[in-house]
Design an enzyme around this catalytic site. Structure first.
Site, short mmCIF file in Angstrom:
data_model
loop_
_atom_site.label_atom_id
_atom_site.label_comp_id
_atom_site.label_asym_id
_atom_site.label_seq_id
_atom_site.Cartn_x
_atom_site.Cartn_y
_atom_site.Cartn_z
N GLU A 140 29.90 -1.66 -18.55
CA GLU A 140 29.32 -0.67 -18.34
C GLU A 140 29.67 0.67 -18.83
O GLU A 140 28.92 1.36 -19.39
CB GLU A 140 28.82 -0.42 -16.76
CG GLU A 140 28.07 -1.52 -16.04
CD GLU A 140 26.51 -1.78 -16.43
OE1 GLU A 140 26.32 -0.92 -17.30
OE2 GLU A 140 26.04 -2.64 -15.97
N ARG A 144 27.95 2.22 -22.28
CA ARG A 144 27.14 3.56 -21.75
C ARG A 144 28.04 4.88 -22.27
O ARG A 144 27.34 5.57 -23.18
CB ARG A 144 26.95 3.84 -20.69
CG ARG A 144 25.99 2.78 -19.71
CD ARG A 144 25.64 2.93 -18.54
NE ARG A 144 25.08 1.71 -17.80
CZ ARG A 144 24.37 1.54 -16.90
NH1 ARG A 144 23.50 2.75 -16.31
NH2 ARG A 144 23.86 0.42 -16.32
N ASP A 272 22.34 -12.55 -21.05
CA ASP A 272 21.50 -11.69 -21.98
C ASP A 272 22.24 -11.56 -23.47
O ASP A 272 21.78 -11.80 -24.33
CB ASP A 272 20.59 -10.75 -21.54
CG ASP A 272 21.40 -9.74 -20.55
OD1 ASP A 272 22.53 -9.90 -20.40
OD2 ASP A 272 20.81 -8.81 -19.92
N GLU A 410 13.94 -2.83 -21.82
CA GLU A 410 13.93 -3.92 -22.80
C GLU A 410 12.62 -4.18 -23.46
O GLU A 410 12.58 -4.57 -24.59
CB GLU A 410 14.40 -5.22 -21.94
CG GLU A 410 15.98 -5.31 -21.57
CD GLU A 410 16.23 -4.37 -20.49
OE1 GLU A 410 15.46 -3.90 -19.67
OE2 GLU A 410 17.52 -3.95 -20.18
C1 DMJ Z 1 21.38 -1.46 -19.86
O1 DMJ Z 1 22.37 -0.89 -19.31
C2 DMJ Z 1 21.44 -2.23 -21.12
O2 DMJ Z 1 20.40 -2.29 -21.96
C3 DMJ Z 1 22.16 -3.74 -20.53
O3 DMJ Z 1 22.69 -4.50 -21.93
C4 DMJ Z 1 21.46 -4.38 -19.71
N1 DMJ Z 1 20.74 -3.55 -18.52
C5 DMJ Z 1 20.69 -1.97 -18.89
C6 DMJ Z 1 18.99 -1.73 -18.87
O4 DMJ Z 1 18.15 -2.51 -18.24
#
Ligand code: DMJ
Length: 508
Positions: A140, A144, A272, A410
């Protein structure tokens, strides 16, 4: 005029559905155009930075207004903290890194919100310090914060963003001190000690494989190879592990470097972005690391063979999950999985098999319906699909615990890729419908809130939290979706990290 609901008979007739959506949208456009006229009066003349279009479209103006509203609430009640709680007018801290502010930096810059960008830069330069006795999640923090700082550095060339990125990278790199070189989930930014997550023994597969773009970029900018070496090792190690037709379990042990046996296979949570970063790393490195492309292609074949299924009655494509060591197919799909149409389309642009585009188009449509068949126009966190005829005649349904919408990006992200690559304005129209849902049901006086229930227009159960990715991703992708000159952020020049932070493509 209302959208077809899950119960309406016309949802089988796709062209009619589309017609109805477009009619509804025309009415809403008129309303927004009027509002927009008002907004424009007295607005400062903005001179866009080089390379950005001279004029925003009407829809872009509406997205910028949303960004300003979100920013104002954050600035007033949560400045320098991770998240705004817009209803209780307070804040929430998780990583203690000013997450919303940093996630928003490049969006502010791209939207040419100069005043807001400059106050954010001031905070980064004077208040952002990483010498914190705080355990942070490596993934994270990387996607981010490191990603946000790096992309802002590339866009602005201002040294302060790079200096902060290097300090953060030097601390996060401790995460790789494990028995195998596969990183632990958490790192303490002060002591530089790594640890497994508080809730379990293993790291998540998507997390250890979704840090590569950022660490590699840091090496390329600084000339210090150490960051890239660490993440290359992880990718190469995972390349050599056994897989199920290219698909991977969602947990891996940092000490042994081996999969947790019997763990779920999914394209949603914890799986994912493994698939996303196979393709994006190959693109970032000038398409020179062929094993990444080959693993991506093999995984798409695995998805088609083992995870793809069709609904009753409308024959919609979705990708389910394998539970219990690949034995049981489960007919559920996370909203998180809806990044996939965009990634598949991006792959086709770079020469992946043409039929991946058919998968992208069909999954894009299913993802869109998970939003637009709800009365709020908002998608639930998880949708279950009917693969056999049922008494309800519905393609999908939502369980009580899964009915929340967290302001996630997404599906909108994928709509941007689909529009960017095809020019088909239907994708813009779908995105506009979704934005109407956000405006109607998530906008509150002091920002935007996640909601607990997308299935009701009157009982939405606001959750009082504005996630940082709403500013970092959702509003950015909406803004890009409605941009007239799509060459400004061409996917031939930029690769967007998993948090929508654009990074440059290198030649090797
Ligand atoms: C985000 O922090 C990123 O896109 C991550 O890869 C998946 N989840 C969240 C948004 O839904």
């Amino acid at each position: 005029m209302s959208l077809p609901t899950m119960r309406s008979p016309q949802h089988r007739l796709l062209p009619l559905t589309l017609l109805i959506m477009l009619e509804k949208e025309a009415v809403e456009n008129e309303v927004f155009a009027k509002k927009d006229e008002g907004m424009r009066e007295g607005r400062d003349q903005i001179v866009p930075p080089p390379g950005l279009p001279q004029k925003r479209t009407t829809r872009q103006e509406a997205i910028v207004a949303a960004m300003k509203h979100a920013w104002k609430g954050y600035k007033t009640y949560a400045w320098g903290h991770d998240h705004l709680k817009p209803i209780s007018r307070t804040r929430n801290d998780w990583l203690r890194l000013g997450l919303t502010l940093i996630d928003a930096l490049d969006t502010l810059w791209i939207m040419d919100l100069k005043e807001e960008f400059s106050e954010a830069r001031e905070w980064v330069s004077t208040q952002l310090h990483f010498n914190l006795n705080q355990d942070v999640n490596l993934f994270e923090t990387t996607i981010r914060v490191l990603g946000g700082l790096l992309s802002t550095y590339h866009l602005t060339k201002e040294q302060v963003f790079l200096d902060k990125a290097v300090d953060l990278g030097d601390r996060l790199i401790a995460g790789f001190n494990s028995g195998s070189g596969v990183p632990f989930a958490d790192v303490n930014l002060y002591s530089r000690r790594a640890s497994k997550p508080k809730w379990g023994p293993d790291s998540s597969t998507s997390e250890v494989t979704t840090i590569q773009l950022e660490f590699r970029d840091l090496s390329r900018i600084t000339g210090n190879p150490i960051y890239e070496e660490k993440v290359n090792f992880v990718s190469e190690h995972i390349h050599k592990l056994p897989k199920t037709e290219g698909l991977v379990p969602i947990f891996i042990n940092a000490q042994t470097g081996q999969w947790r046996s019997h763990s779920t296979i999914t394209l949603g949570a914890r799986g994912d972005s493994y698939y996303e970063y196979l393709l994006k790393q190959w693109i970032q490195t000038g398409r020179t690391k062929d094993y990444l492309r080959d693993d991506f292609n093999e995984s798409v074949s695995g998805m088609e063979h083992l995870l793809a299924a069709r609904t009753e009655p409308s024959n919609l494509l979705f990708f389910g999950e394998l539970h219990g060591g690949s034995k049981n197919f489960v007919n559920k799909m996370d909203e998180l999985t809806c990044y996939l149409p965009g990634t598949l389309a991006l792959g086709v642009h770079y020469g992946m098999p043409k039929h991946h585009m058919t998968l992208a188009e069909q999954l894009m449509y299913t993802c869109t319906l998970t939003w637009l068949r709800q009365p709020t126009n908002l998608a639930p966190e998880i949708t279950y699909f009917n693969t056999q005829p049922t008494g309800t005649n519905e393609d999908f349904f939502v369980k009580n615990n899964d009915a929340h919408y967290l302001l996630r990006p997404e599906t909108i992200e994928s709509l941007w890729y689909m529009y960017h690559l095809t020019g088909n304005k239907t994708y813009q129209d779908w995105g506009w419908q979704m934005f109407q849902g956000i405006e109607t049901y998530c906008r509150v006086e002091n920002g935007y809130t996640s909601i607990g229930n997308v299935r009701s227009t009157v009982d939405t159960k606001p959750k009082d939290k504005m996630e940082s990715f709403f500013l970092g991703e959702t509003l950015k992708y909406l803004y890009l979706l409605f941009m007239e000159d799509q060459s400004t952020f061409s996917i031939d020049k930029w690769v967007f990290n998993s948090e929508a932070h654009p990074l440059p493509i290198y030649s090797h």
